[in-house]
Design an enzyme around this catalytic site. Structure first.
Site, PDB file in Angstrom:
ATOM      1  CE  LYS A 123      -3.973   2.080   0.501  1.00  0.00           C
ATOM      2  NZ  LYS A 123      -3.753   2.697  -0.820  1.00  0.00           N
ATOM      3  CD  GLN A 153       3.278   4.639   2.163  1.00  0.00           C
ATOM      4  OE1 GLN A 153       3.783   5.498   1.476  1.00  0.00           O
ATOM      5  NE2 GLN A 153       2.187   4.836   2.869  1.00  0.00           N
ATOM      6  CE  LYS A 186       4.311   7.583   5.527  1.00  0.00           C
ATOM      7  NZ  LYS A 186       4.081   8.570   4.444  1.00  0.00           N
ATOM      8  CE  LYS A 209       4.728   7.475  -2.445  1.00  0.00           C
ATOM      9  NZ  LYS A 209       3.984   8.085  -1.342  1.00  0.00           N
ATOM     10  N   GLY A 229      -2.849   8.226  -4.193  1.00  0.00           N
ATOM     11  CA  GLY A 229      -2.235   9.430  -4.757  1.00  0.00           C
ATOM     12  C   GLY A 229      -0.987   9.845  -3.996  1.00  0.00           C
ATOM     13  CG  ASP A 230       3.283  11.047  -3.091  1.00  0.00           C
ATOM     14  OD1 ASP A 230       3.183  11.032  -1.851  1.00  0.00           O
ATOM     15  OD2 ASP A 230       4.296  11.519  -3.648  1.00  0.00           O
ATOM     16  CB  THR A 254      -2.038  13.636   4.321  1.00  0.00           C
ATOM     17  OG1 THR A 254      -2.385  12.446   3.625  1.00  0.00           O
ATOM     18  CG2 THR A 254      -0.552  13.632   4.624  1.00  0.00           C
ATOM     19  CG  ASN A 259      -4.230  16.099  -0.535  1.00  0.00           C
ATOM     20  OD1 ASN A 259      -3.700  15.553   0.431  1.00  0.00           O
ATOM     21  ND2 ASN A 259      -5.522  16.015  -0.763  1.00  0.00           N
ATOM     22  CB  SER A 294      -5.474   4.862   2.029  1.00  0.00           C
ATOM     23  OG  SER A 294      -5.362   5.895   1.084  1.00  0.00           O
TER      24      SER A 294
END
Ligand code: NDP
Length: 453
Positions: A90, A111, A114, A126, A165-166, A209, A240, A385
């Site tokens: 993820k 990630q 996290k 990622k 998204g990023d 976020t 964002n 998410s």
């Protein structure tokens, strides 16, 4: 640096040359983990660290597409499937011209820890492309996304790998990617998160976020019996994460005075109020304009163009209490960190991933400020998410309040994990060690349980 860390870093650099961001991310984590390895020889014996720095799978592919002039364009696509010990891979997709293998490996590595901190069952991944959505028409973005997904679809799935998204990938891009996946697979599943509300998205995902980074700052402040009320905050970026960081700062009674994009930054001493924030949302999400226009619209603001010849970022050189870096990696170097301290900043909550260089991190830690590293402070996005995945599996939608409450609860729990692990390993108040160790232990134990795979 211990001998173990030195040897590991030397080998990592030899094996993964020209990936400085990946080296940086690993070095920060393994320095914290040296504390754990002394007490847990079983991780050393099973070579958990050597395994965790090696992606389970790296996918690189060609993305050809036609621009509006009918000319062929070629970009490179990537997906790093880093670690699936505690759940499906993820992590977001980044579309930005700077994207390369090393940057995505650093992001995928971060990630893993996290996602573990969120308390939800998600592994780390990622991906992205060196495609630049800036200045492209909606049709060009659609054709690019369709071509990108025409390869990616065979590697992902709701129980395998769930991108989001990023930078450069927002609601528009997720829509085009989802449409193509659905067409190719002939199935409607929760394979991406950050979806539109009408087709499986979760309330609060866009906000998550930024809101989470501010909740994390509030938790850190609460350890000193303080709140965000009346605090002046520096925020970088205007995408964002930055937008919803400003929104939550306003909710909690603080005042944000800066925003930026890659061309420059604005300083608005009067504060970015709700009306001004609405202007920024329209400017960035609909008109896709530049932050300079903010200063043209609101006379209380001063615009300063980016100056690449400077060895510091003037955005971080204003009087404030808190800083929320929300643009990109390494946007706070040693000099910026020192400038922040000189200007009175004593709370740094990272909305962006690895926005502070190793030198900057050391300056914050030596000073003992409330420093929340990205893998803890910005985990709210991936946490919601994860909640979007749960809602998709249940075929239910939770209310705004319910998702926001869960997000708030998760950020509190991440904060608690950081504090407890920092204490347990003899470095109280060090959120870097707390996050790295807290995130690592769960993944390491799962890897031990699952054998050598
Ligand atoms: P957006 O694309 O929405 O916004 C990015 C912002 O940062 C833009 O203002 C952009 O300016 C600026 N920016 C990007 N790259 C650079 C650069 N090299 N130099 C200066 N400014 C730059 O992205 P997000 O808000 O989603 O992401 C921001 C950060 O937060 C990233 O580090 C991301 O990894 C991290 N993050 C995002 C999450 C999410 O849920 N979206 C979750 C967790 C972390 P410009 O438009 O000029 O490029």
């Amino acid at each position: 640096m211990s001998d173990f860390v030195k040897d590991l870093m030397a080998e990592l650099k030899a094996k993964n040359p020209a990936e400085p961001e990946f080296h940086q991310a690993v070095e920060e984590v393994v320095e914290s983990l040296a504390l754990v390895l002394e007490r847990h020889p079983e991780y050393r014996a099973a070579k958990i660290i050597e395994r965790i720095v090696e992606p389970e799978r790296v996918i690189m592919f060609r993305v050809p597409w036609l621009d509006d002039q009918g000319e062929v364009q070629v970009n490179r696509g990537f997906r790093i499937e880093m670690n699936s010990a505690i759940g499906p891979y993820k992590g977001g997709l980044r579309f930005h011209p700077s994207v390369n293998l090393g940057i995505l490996k650093f992001l995928a590595f971060e990630q893993v820890f996290k996602n573990s901190l969120t308390t939800l069952p998600m592994g780390g991944g990622k991906g992205g492309s060196d495609f630049d959505p800036k200045g492209k028409s909606d049709n060009e973005v659609m054709r690019f996304c369709q071509s990108f997904m025409s390869e990616l679809f065979r590697h992902i799935g709701p129980n395998t790998d769930v991108p989001a998204g990023d930078i450069g990938v927002g609601g528009r891009e997720i829509g085009f990617l989802f449409g193509q996946y659905k067409k190719l697979r002939n199935e409607f599943t929760g394979v991406l998160t950050g979806k539109g509300l009408n087709w499986g998205g979760s309330l609060i995902r866009p906000e998550a976020t930024g809101y989470g980074a501010v909740y994390f700052a509030a938790e850190m402040l609460s350890t000193r019996n303080e709140t965000l009320e009346g605090k002046t905050c520096l925020v970088s970026g205007s995408g964002n994460v930055a937008q919803y960081t400003v929104e939550k700062i306003l909710d909690l009674g603080g005042k944000a005075v800066t925003l930026s994009d890659s061309s420059g930054y604005i300083y608005d001493e009067a504060g970015i109020d709700r009306e001004k924030l609405e202007f920024v949302k329209e400017l960035k999400n609909v008109r896709r304009g530049r932050i300079k226009e903010y200063a043209e619209e609101f006379k209380s603001a001063v615009y300063t163009p980016a100056d690449p010849s400077l060895d510091y970022n003037p955005l971080w050189n204003h009087k404030a209490d808190c800083a929320f870096p929300s643009a990109t990696q390494n946007e706070i170097n040693g000099k910026d960190a020192q400038n922040l301290l000189n200007n009175g900043v004593y709370v740094v909550s990272e909305g962006a991933n690895m926005p502070t260089t190793l030198e900057g991190v050391k300056i914050f830690l030596d000073k003992g400020i409330l420093y929340g590293p990205g893998k803890a402070a910005n985990a709210g996005g991936v946490a919601v998410s994860g909640l979007e995945m749960s809602q998709n599996s249940l075929r239910l939608s939770w209310t705004r309040e319910e998702v926001d409450n869960r997000l708030h609860h998760i950020m509190k729990s991440i904060h608690k994990t950081c504090v407890e692990h920092a204490d347990r390993f003899g470095t109280p108040g060090n959120y870097v060690n707390g996050a790295n160790i807290g995130g690592f232990l769960k993944v390491a134990d799962a890897m031990l349980d699952q054998g050598l795979v």
